[in-house]
Structures are given as C-alpha cells and as structure tokens.
Design a protein around this motif. Structure first.
Motif, PDB file in Angstrom:
ATOM      1  N   LEU A 157       6.199  -6.932   4.079  1.00  0.00           N
ATOM      2  CA  LEU A 157       5.278  -5.800   3.986  1.00  0.00           C
ATOM      3  C   LEU A 157       4.395  -5.670   5.212  1.00  0.00           C
TER       4      LEU A 157
ATOM      5  N   ARG B 269       6.579   4.527  -5.130  1.00  0.00           N
ATOM      6  CA  ARG B 269       6.519   3.161  -4.624  1.00  0.00           C
ATOM      7  C   ARG B 269       7.901   2.701  -4.207  1.00  0.00           C
TER       8      ARG B 269
ATOM      9  N   ALA C 120       6.143  -2.268  -4.615  1.00  0.00           N
ATOM     10  CA  ALA C 120       5.086  -2.222  -3.601  1.00  0.00           C
ATOM     11  C   ALA C 120       4.706  -0.770  -3.343  1.00  0.00           C
ATOM     12  N   THR C 121       3.398  -0.509  -3.414  1.00  0.00           N
ATOM     13  CA  THR C 121       2.882   0.848  -3.205  1.00  0.00           C
ATOM     14  C   THR C 121       1.878   0.846  -2.065  1.00  0.00           C
ATOM     15  N   PRO C 122       2.132   1.586  -0.975  1.00  0.00           N
ATOM     16  CA  PRO C 122       1.170   1.628   0.130  1.00  0.00           C
ATOM     17  C   PRO C 122      -0.095   2.373  -0.278  1.00  0.00           C
TER      18      PRO C 122
ATOM     19  N   TRP D 113      -1.587  -2.878   0.354  1.00  0.00           N
ATOM     20  CA  TRP D 113      -0.488  -2.564  -0.552  1.00  0.00           C
ATOM     21  C   TRP D 113      -0.793  -3.093  -1.940  1.00  0.00           C
TER      22      TRP D 113
END
Length: 489
Positions: free
Chosen positions: A16, A59, A90-92, A98
């Motif tokens: 990430l 995501r 994973a979501t920015p 994140w």
C-alpha cells in the motif's frame, strides 16, 4: 531467498506504499498495488500469482494465496493443509491514509522439520478473525486498529511430546500519536485473551495443565523512528543472502542507523495473568494474579532497563510439600530489578567504527569495546529496588545495589543491601517447631538466632540488617565488620 520468502506474508502491508488513484478505484490502481506487492517478492514467487488485486466498488480487494509460497519447500520438510486464500479490503482516504479491513478464519494442519531434523505435526484453528486498521504509507505500518479473534486452538506434537493450547476470545487495540520530534511516532497497544488453557504431556511425563481466566497485556513505545526502521528492515532483507557486505552497502546502512538513532526514548510492556492455575499428577498451585513488566527509559547516554514480576494470593496443593512446611510457602512475591546508566550513545559511536565489510569473526575486539562503552568502561550496576516474600510465618523485604564488571575474570565486586524482616521472632519460632521433627533444622535455627544479634530495630518494629561488601572482600553488617579483606592472591 529464504529471508525474502519469510517476509512475503507481510507484503500486503508494504504494497500500500504505492501512490494510487484516490479519486477513483480502477484497474490501473489495482495493478499498481499488485506490482508493488510483487516487487517485494522473489521473481519466481511473484510470477506464481501469490497476490491478486481487483477493484471492488469503492475499495480494492487484495487476495493472497499463501499456499503458493510453499512451492519452494520440500513437502517432507514443510507441508500445510487447508491453507486457503485470504482477502482484505483497502480503501484510500483523502488524507493519504488507507482503511484496511478483513474478516476471515483459519483451519490448517501440517508438519515441519526443525534444524535437528525432528518432525513436528501441528494444527491451528481460529473460528473468526475480524480486523480494521488505518494504514500509513509513509511508514508502511498501521497508525491505529482493532483486531478480534474467537475460539483459538493450537496443537503441536513430536514423537515425545504434545502441547494443546486454546483461547476463548482475543481483543487487540493499537493507537498512535505524533512523537516529540519530527519523524517520530508514539505507539500504544493493549488487549485481552480469555479462557486460556494449555496442556503438555509426553511419553516420560504426566500431563501438566495451565489455565488462566484472562491474560491482559499492554505496551507502549515513545519516539519510534518508524520510517527509518522500515528502511533498515527492507535493507536487511534485500542483503540477507550476501556473504560479505560491500563498502557502499556499509555506508548506506550506517547512514540509516544514524538517522534512526536513538531507536526509542521509552518502552514498556506489562502482561498479567488473572486466576492462574497449574495442575499435575504431583499436585498444583494457583495465584490470583501473576504479572510481568519490562521497561526501558531514559536518555540515550543514561538508559535504564527495568524488569519486575509479582504474584498475589499464591496457593500450593501438593504431596511434595509436607503439611508442616505449608506455612513457609509464600503467599505473595514481588521482584524488581534494574540496570541503570547504560550508555547507548557511546555504544552507537563505537559500533559505527566497526568494519562491517569484514567477516564477523574478525570483529570480536571491536564488538567487545562497544559493549565496554555501553557499560562505562566495562562496569555495570544492578539495582534491586525490592525483593519481597510473605507467608504466614515470615515477611521479608530486600533491596540491594550490586556493582561488578562484565569481564568476569577480574575480581571487582561490591554490594550494598538492606534486609528487613517483620515478626522475625515468629519466623524463628516456626523453624524451631519444625526442628522438633527434623533435627537438621536445629543448625538453621541457631544461625537465625546469631543473625538476630546483628539486627537493628526500625521505628515500625521490623528487624534491619544493612550489609556492605567492598571490592577487597570486607563484609560489614550494620556497620560492624564480620569479615576482613581477602588475602592477596
């Protein structure tokens, strides 16, 4: 190769680090994460498709198949059954961090061979694992998070011994805050494990069972250089297979170490077992609580290391302890030790002088000098703030300070200690009573009476003995010399 393989399971986190399209979730962003993950793996492992990343609404879904990592191992040396692909999401976020979350379970079995070639069979199962984290690409680690697990079971077995362990639930929480200076972070973690049970049995030993209602733990570290440590770890992994370090690599490593120093300003860890019990064919024992504490704090040129252990409401039930001696079993114990004044600044300066391009066997003298500077010319001190034990017939407190040298060959030893005993006459009387059925204790009783003759009485009524041992071997108790200096060798 094997070192990089060991880090593959943590590659999801490092992946990430990549700069993805926070404005929208698309396949380009997924490919960027996948490629970054694969860059941390050996080329042949990366090509096997261990990591898969795909857009999933708002995501990214990251799936990693750890079973594919086993392709490089001989099945006779390591085999794992039931290892299924695991996914996390994973979501920015708009702030560059994140959100990472997952919900999975584990149920595997297998075997491995230890370096001694002995085989160990194992099973691991976790009914549920739920986690939510906030990941910071700048440090390649989590800023905060919550983790919980249920119904954890572990079994390991060799041809001579088997260990079964289980927990009911586990909860873990991580928090962080900016440190006192730039690029430094303070971390804190705490958690609880419930319904702990472990049983050990083997061919030549009866079963031993250990249980605790809960195990509480907490830890905190201040001023951790997380980014610098990440760079050092990556450097170490990348160069783990090199037989000899180049001058260029040495300069790079030392530069990263300088940037990371001091590693922390303080560290503390506390583990407490509540309602601990041990049972076996030979009897058992319990404690309402058993706690362990480890701490490091102070400036880098005067760091102190502390360790402490204590137990409360201790009981023993064993035929190995005759009823007449049961009163001497401690009901409470408290032990505190400290090593003060360690000069890690001087140790670091000396370490930087090491020639890391030479084999380790050629650096013994330089390493010894670094240790001597850590302990200020080879002298070290052990402070014992408190050692106490209490039962129905004694109540003793001891404090001491010991000075010596790390080079054991030189005789340079000094001690200052204070021993305090409450109701000392009661203790003597208890030993005298035992001596009626065990005449060998008459000598101990006589010795205790002699010791009482050297005692002073404190205002609270306790008996006190202040003991001094000087480097020349002289021993004094409450200012009275009872042994002169040693004869010269």
């Amino acid at each position: 190769m094997r070192y990089r393989l060991m880090t593959a399971t943590s590659a999801v986190v490092f992946g990430l680090m990549t700069a993805c399209h926070a404005a929208g979730i698309d396949q380009d962003g997924a490919n960027a994460i996948r490629d970054n993950l694969n860059s941390l793996l050996p080329e042949d492992i990366a090509k096997s498709g261990v990591v898969a990343v795909n857009p999933a609404g708002a995501r990214y879904e990251i799936t990693y198949d750890l079973a594919k990592l086993l392709s490089k191992f001989n099945p006779a040396d390591l085999a794992i059954n039931g290892l299924k692909p695991i996914s996390m999401f994973a979501t920015p976020r708009d702030d560059g961090l994140w959100n990472v979350e997952g919900d999975s379970s584990l149920n595997i079995s297998g075997h491995f061979k230890a370096p001694d070639k002995k085989r160990t069979d194992f099973t691991y199962s976790i009914a549920s694992m739920v986690h939510t984290w906030v990941f910071d690409p700048a440090i390649s680690y989590f800023r905060s998070g919550d983790f919980s697990a249920k119904d954890i079971k572990v079994t390991t077995a060799t041809d001579t011994e088997q260990v079964d362990a289980s927990f009911g639930d586990m909860k873990y929480k991580l928090t962080s805050a900016d440190g006192a200076s730039a690029d430094r972070i303070d971390f804190a973690a705490n958690g609880t494990l419930t319904a702990f049970a472990e049983q050990v049995h083997g061919k030549d030993m009866p079963p031993i069972r250990i249980t605790a209602d809960t195990i509480d733990f907490e830890a905190k570290v201040a001023s951790l250089p997380a980014k610098q440590l990440r760079d050092i770890v990556i450097f170490a992994v990348d160069h783990a297979d090199e037989k000899q370090m180049s001058k260029e690599s040495e300069e790079r490593l030392k530069g990263m170490l300088r940037a990371a120093f001091p590693l922390v300003s303080s560290f503390e860890e506390v583990i407490t077992l509540n309602n601990l019990a041990v049972t076996s064919a030979a009897g058992g024992g319990s404690a309402q609580s058993f706690a362990y504490r480890l701490a490091v704090n102070g400036p880098s040129n005067a760091t102190q290391f502390d360790v402490a252990m204590n137990a409360a409401n201790i009981t023993f039930d064993s035929p190995m302890i005759p009823a007449a001696y049961s009163a001497f079993v401690p009901q409470a114990v408290d032990v505190q030790l400290a090593i003060p004044g360690m000069d890690f600044a001087a140790f670091g300066d000396e370490f930087m002088k090491l020639d890391l391009t030479k084999p380790p066997e050629g650096r013994e003298d330089a390493g010894k000098k670094a240790v001597e500077r850590l302990f200020r010319n080879g002298r070290f001190v052990i402070d014992i703030p408190k050692v106490s034990a209490k039962s129905g017939v004694y109540d003793i407190d001891i404090s001491a300070r010991v000075e010596s040298r790390i080079d054991v060959g030189k005789q340079d030893y000094a001690l200052q200690a204070s021993v305090l005993a409450r109701d000392y006459d009661k203790t003597i009387a208890a030993v005298q009573e035992l001596a009626k059925t065990n005449p060998e204790l008459n000598q101990a009783s006589f010795g205790m009476l002699m010791v009482k003759g050297f005692a002073k009485t404190d205002p609270d009524g306790r008996q006190r003995w202040d003991v001094t041992v000087t480097p020349d071997g002289t021993v004094s108790v409450n200012g009275q010399q009872i042994k002169g200096p040693d004869k010269p060798e």
